[in-house]
Design a protein around this motif. Structure first.
Motif, short mmCIF file in Angstrom:
data_model
loop_
_atom_site.label_atom_id
_atom_site.label_comp_id
_atom_site.label_asym_id
_atom_site.label_seq_id
_atom_site.Cartn_x
_atom_site.Cartn_y
_atom_site.Cartn_z
N ASN A 47 0.74 -1.32 0.08
CA ASN A 47 -0.09 -0.02 0.06
C ASN A 47 1.02 1.20 -0.06
OD1 ASN A 47 -2.84 -1.20 0.29
ND2 ASN A 47 -1.96 -2.09 2.09
N TYR A 152 -2.37 -2.78 -6.14
CA TYR A 152 -3.81 -2.53 -6.39
C TYR A 152 -3.99 -1.27 -5.69
CZ TYR A 152 -4.38 -7.66 -6.61
OH TYR A 152 -4.03 -8.92 -7.16
N SER A 154 -6.26 1.77 -4.21
CA SER A 154 -7.39 1.87 -3.43
C SER A 154 -8.38 2.57 -3.85
CB SER A 154 -6.64 2.51 -1.81
OG SER A 154 -6.44 3.84 -2.23
N GLU A 155 -9.67 2.51 -3.23
CA GLU A 155 -10.93 3.19 -3.54
C GLU A 155 -10.55 4.66 -3.37
OE1 GLU A 155 -15.55 3.33 -2.14
OE2 GLU A 155 -14.07 1.77 -1.19
N GLU A 158 -8.78 5.79 -6.21
CA GLU A 158 -9.52 5.68 -7.65
C GLU A 158 -10.34 6.77 -7.57
OE1 GLU A 158 -13.08 3.17 -9.45
OE2 GLU A 158 -11.87 2.19 -7.98
N THR A 179 -13.86 -4.95 -6.32
CA THR A 179 -12.53 -5.48 -6.68
C THR A 179 -11.68 -4.06 -7.16
OG1 THR A 179 -13.56 -7.21 -8.03
CG2 THR A 179 -11.14 -6.58 -8.57
N ARG A 180 -10.56 -3.90 -6.45
CA ARG A 180 -9.80 -2.98 -6.75
C ARG A 180 -9.08 -2.99 -8.00
NH1 ARG A 180 -6.04 -3.37 -1.32
NH2 ARG A 180 -4.98 -1.49 -2.36
#
Length: 317
Positions: A47, A152, A154-155, A158, A179-180
């Protein structure tokens, strides 16, 4: 793997960036994709802090744009290029194949081979295998732009992309609701014209042939996919073992694998580079130029030229 400095000068006139294969690290996370064949590892941190700075591709004007978005970004304060992938619609992909071909592949195989994110993971997994096999031998130099792993988005990240760049189209289906977004972290290389020197063209061709030799077929050999003389995009690549190549008729398989050679020659001609360096072998006229083998949808028509290279006829899969 040990760092490998490029044994050649940058193929661009700029030397502001340093090329190196990713250093060895302990990766925590799943190797992708899960189907048989090469796999790729996560980025060094799961992350990281990401600051998206500039959108590098034009989503509506390129094949890569259909796959996702490429940004220059700071990842944990270090500059990288990040490719964020749209979601993959396997039903749309299956429609490209005849029923007889689909019967020879599982959904997991098809997704693992043709989802652009997985296609790049497979290609970079094989490229890393190549570097590992070269340890203790002559340094081969870089054969593609370095990639440092997947992560990935993150929300929250995004949502920031939507606010900052107006990007809302991720091809997200109901099955992707929670889904990321997936991404690959690559070395940032400035977008400059391809070096026109014969030595540079020869090295680019050598890299392409090395990729073929290790079973990676980019199938997207255009100037827009090169940075600093290195291929940066493998979103439609096929990497051995490939279920797509497995289900193609034998007469179609080799031209499909080596169409990059004709495309390379076309690229050099279109750039106006004066050189006798040629990728396609004269004895194989079907791949002499990109126009010699034009692929439509897998389920539809392929175009075959006769030995003169002039008369085309349709060939159904």
């Amino acid at each position: 793997m040990p760092q490998r400095k490029r044994r050649r000068k940058s193929l661009n006139t700029s030397s502001k960036w340093q090329s190196a294969v990713p250093s060895p690290s302990v990766y925590h996370g799943e190797l992708l994709p899960s189907c048989a064949g090469p796999k790729f590892h996560p980025f060094r941190t799961s992350n990281p802090e990401i600051q998206f700075q500039t959108l590098l591709n034009e989503p509506n004007l390129s094949d890569t744009g259909g796959q996702g978005y490429v940004f220059k970004a700071l990842v944990d304060s270090e500059p990288f290029a990040i490719k964020l992938f749209k979601f993959f619609d396997i039903e749309e992909e299956k429609a490209r194949f005849a029923d007889s071909q689909k019967a020879k592949m599982t959904d997991e195989e098809l997704e693992g081979n043709t989802d652009p994110f997985f296609a790049e993971c497979r290609a970079y997994g094989r490229i890393e295998e190549f570097y590992e096999n070269c340890q203790g031998k002559k340094n081969p130099g870089l054969i593609a732009a370095p990639c440092y792993g997947y992560l990935y988005i993150s929300e929250e990240q995004e949502m920031d992309l939507g606010r900052q760049f107006g990007i809302l189209d991720w091809n997200r289906l109901d099955t992707h609701a929670n889904t990321r977004i997936r991404a690959l972290v690559k070395q940032f290389i400035p977008d400059e014209p391809i070096n026109r020197k014969v030595k540079s063209v020869k090295r680019m061709l050598s890299d392409l042939k090395t990729l073929h030799r290790i079973g990676v077929y980019p199938r997207d050999t255009f100037a827009r996919n090169y940075r600093g003389g290195l291929m940066v995009d493998f979103g439609i690549a096929l990497t051995e073992p490939s279920c797509v190549l497995r289900v193609l008729p034998e007469w179609m398989r080799e031209p499909e694998k080596y169409k990059d050679l004709g495309a390379f020659d076309d690229m050099i001609r279109e750039l106006g580079i004066k050189t006798a360096v040629r990728a396609a072998r004269p004895e194989n006229p079907q791949i002499h130029t990109r126009g010699d083998y034009v692929r439509g949808e897998l389920r539809e028509e392929f175009v075959e030229l006769d030995r003169s290279g002039k008369n085309a006829k349709p060939a159904l899969v």
